[in-house]
Enzyme design. Structure first.
Site, PDB file in Angstrom:
ATOM      1  N   ASP A 280       2.142   3.698   2.792  1.00 42.90           N
ATOM      2  CA  ASP A 280       1.303   4.316   2.585  1.00 42.90           C
ATOM      3  C   ASP A 280       1.858   5.488   1.840  1.00 42.90           C
ATOM      4  OD1 ASP A 280      -1.688   5.301   2.239  1.00 42.90           O
ATOM      5  OD2 ASP A 280      -1.620   5.787   4.450  1.00 42.90           O
TER       6      ASP A 280
ATOM      7  N   HIS B 108       1.026   5.458  -1.969  1.00 45.31           N
ATOM      8  CA  HIS B 108       0.438   6.356  -3.019  1.00 45.31           C
ATOM      9  C   HIS B 108       1.861   6.904  -3.933  1.00 45.31           C
ATOM     10  CE1 HIS B 108      -3.590   6.569  -1.275  1.00 45.31           C
ATOM     11  NE2 HIS B 108      -2.729   6.116  -0.327  1.00 45.31           N
TER      12      HIS B 108
ATOM     13  N   TRP C  95       0.310  13.927   3.336  1.00 46.00           N
ATOM     14  CA  TRP C  95      -0.195  13.083   4.603  1.00 46.00           C
ATOM     15  C   TRP C  95       0.876  12.563   5.430  1.00 46.00           C
ATOM     16  CZ3 TRP C  95      -1.887  12.606  -0.634  1.00 46.00           C
ATOM     17  CH2 TRP C  95      -3.276  13.135  -0.772  1.00 46.00           C
TER      18      TRP C  95
ATOM     19  N   GLN D 235      -9.978   9.349  -4.897  1.00 45.41           N
ATOM     20  CA  GLN D 235      -9.305  10.267  -3.722  1.00 45.41           C
ATOM     21  C   GLN D 235     -10.573  10.956  -3.073  1.00 45.41           C
ATOM     22  OE1 GLN D 235      -5.918  10.865  -1.713  1.00 45.41           O
ATOM     23  NE2 GLN D 235      -7.802  11.205  -0.748  1.00 45.41           N
TER      24      GLN D 235
ATOM     25  N   HIS E 182       0.824  -1.084   0.112  1.00 44.23           N
ATOM     26  CA  HIS E 182      -0.190   0.123  -0.024  1.00 44.23           C
ATOM     27  C   HIS E 182       0.864   0.973   0.085  1.00 44.23           C
ATOM     28  CE1 HIS E 182      -3.739   2.088   1.319  1.00 44.23           C
ATOM     29  NE2 HIS E 182      -2.907   3.048   1.254  1.00 44.23           N
TER      30      HIS E 182
ATOM     31  N   HIS F 216      -9.754   1.968   0.361  1.00 39.03           N
ATOM     32  CA  HIS F 216      -9.628   2.732   1.748  1.00 39.03           C
ATOM     33  C   HIS F 216     -10.796   2.531   2.452  1.00 39.03           C
ATOM     34  CE1 HIS F 216      -6.126   4.341  -0.488  1.00 39.03           C
ATOM     35  NE2 HIS F 216      -5.444   4.859   0.762  1.00 39.03           N
TER      36      HIS F 216
ATOM     37  N   GLU G 241     -10.843   4.826   7.343  1.00 34.82           N
ATOM     38  CA  GLU G 241      -9.539   5.692   7.679  1.00 34.82           C
ATOM     39  C   GLU G 241      -9.911   6.683   8.456  1.00 34.82           C
ATOM     40  OE1 GLU G 241      -6.997   6.802   4.742  1.00 34.82           O
ATOM     41  OE2 GLU G 241      -5.238   7.314   6.162  1.00 34.82           O
TER      42      GLU G 241
HETATM   43 FE   FE2 Z   1      -3.601   4.973   1.524  1.00 30.76          FE
END
Ligand code: FE2
Length: 446
Positions: free
Chosen positions: A313, A63, A319, A156, A61, A214, A217
């Site tokens: 991630d 991005h 993030w 997203q 996982h 996702h 979260e």
């Molecule tokens: Fe993610």
């Protein structure tokens, strides 16, 4: 003559510490046998001298499209998921193909250097230009000889709550992704969230793709889309082709609901991915004290028989400002965050960045150190798995398709303590080091 011979390795999951020779030819492991004195000719020989041989790390996982954009155009100062999404909405207006390709190819080189040969990346498809998706599809094909890259169409900004969200997801499937994503906890209403999961599963079924959503979260015990996704996994027949990422709300579920949830998770065959670095960083931001840890129920779900993997991630993006694409770091942080620190649990943390992550990606048919499998493996100068996690040992050699693609020399820190002879110090206890052949230098001979 074979292409590559690795002499005197120890298989990391072997019950004994017997030395083996691993023969690789044509990119495949052709033979594994106890070390013998018989002369075998090979174009390249690695004298492993007791070093551990491990299957490669797997990133379940990340991005990649957002990697290396932290601070552009502004920093996420609240440290929340929500400000991160707002920062990214501004940054993605300036995406170009070259920008995406440069950043992603740099991070993929980091991954390979760290021993990662399978990566699943989410790609934001709430962007009608598909600049990032097209760049990543091209990179996936260009890098296929070294690293396996899976792409998830990730909405997203929502499927139901974003203009033309459904059409964008469908178009991403047509362009050639490997999996379909969703973000139900971000949709405007609970009903939108449920519909978004049903739609994502429908697209995956029609295009023959995997699902990785996702899911929950958020630190909201009312966020329970995991039961919807697991039920869809079961009833659609997709089962272990479905993954629920994050599920951080599960960290706030009470015992009665958690017990009920285990039943549907087990029956569904669904995988979970926890992302310890980012979950610790983003979650709990709205809490006073006591402040929640922000992780899903990793230990409990493993005990119940659910497959759980650890992912990175985000790497230097809106993030999460840090990160080096190194799974052994994730295993260490995950061990702390989940309190999985008994000897067997430390081994589980390693498994969550290796075979458990490979199962999540549905690549077990080509993963593992076995005759007939692709010659993808790491040599790790560590005593055992516990020592590997504790000392954060880097692979001395990364081998992909039978070729050495990364090497790291041994640490050479020398302590010059007054009154003592200079000594080599790397955190290894002297009683372990005393007869440990695995500390021998690993050489490559062409
Ligand atoms: Fe993610």
């Amino acid at each position: 003559m074979i292409d590559l011979l690795i002499r005197e390795a120890r298989l990391i999951d072997a019950a004994t510490s017997e030395f083996v020779d691993i023969h690789c030819d044509g990119g495949v492991i052709v033979k594994i046998q106890p070390t013998t004195s018989e002369a075998i000719t090979a174009r390249t020989v690695i004298e492993a001298r007791g070093t551990l041989a491990s299957p490669p790390y797997v990133e379940p996982h990340v991005h990649l499209d957002t990697a290396l954009t932290a601070g552009e155009p502004r920093w996420n100062l609240s440290g929340t998921l929500w400000e991160g999404i707002a920062c990214w909405a501004e940054r993605k207006k300036s995406l170009t193909r070259e920008d995406v390709t440069d950043r992603v190819s740099e991070v993929l080189r980091w991954y390979v250097a760290n021993g990662v040969l399978h990566v699943r990346s989410h790609v934001d498809v709430t962007d009608p230009s598909f600049v990032a998706l097209d760049a990543l599809i091209e990179l996936r094909d260009q890098m296929r000889d070294v690293i396996d890259l899976q792409l998830v169409a990730f909405p997203q900004e929502g499927i139901e709550s974003f203009p033309n969200g459904r059409e964008l997801l469908e178009e991403a499937a047509r362009r050639g992704v490997d999996a379909i994503g969703a973000i139900p906890h971000f949709e405007d209403t609970r009903e939108d969230g449920v519909r978004s999961i049903e739609y994502a599963v429908d697209v995956a079924l029609r295009h023959g793709l995997l699902v990785d959503a996702h899911c929950d979260e958020i630190d909201d015990e009312q966020s329970r889309f995991i039961e919807v996704l697991a039920t869809q996994a079961l009833r659609s027949g997709l089962r272990d082709k479905v993954t629920a990422s994050h599920t951080t709300a599960m960290g706030s579920y009470g015992p009665a609901y958690s017990y009920k949830l285990q039943r549907i998770l087990l029956r569904s065959g669904i995988n979970l991915v926890s992302n310890p670095l980012i979950n610790l960083h983003l979650q709990g931001r709205f809490d006073g004290y006591p402040k929640r840890r922000g992780l899903t129920q990793v230990k409990e779900m493993l005990a119940a028989g659910v497959n759980v993997a650890f992912g990175h991630d985000d790497i230097m993006d809106p993030w999460y400002p840090l990160g080096t694409a190194n799974p052994i770091q994730i295993a260490l942080v995950g061990a702390h965050a989940t309190q999985m620190t008994s000897p067997d649990e430390i081994v589980e943390c390693y498994r969550m960045v290796t075979d458990r992550a490979a199962a999540t990606l549905n690549v077990m048919d080509r993963y593992g150190i076995d005759e007939g499998k692709p010659a993808n493996l790491l040599l790790l100068p560590a005593l055992d798995t516990f020592d590997l996690v504790r000392r954060q040992v880097r692979p001395s050699h990364v081998i992909s398709r039978g070729r050495i693609v990364a090497t790291t020399p041994a640490s050479t820190t020398t302590l010059q303590w007054p009154g003592r002879e200079p000594e080599f110090v790397d955190g290894v206890r002297m009683k372990d080091a005393a007869g440990a052949s695995w500390r021998g230098e690993v050489k490559s001979v062409s």
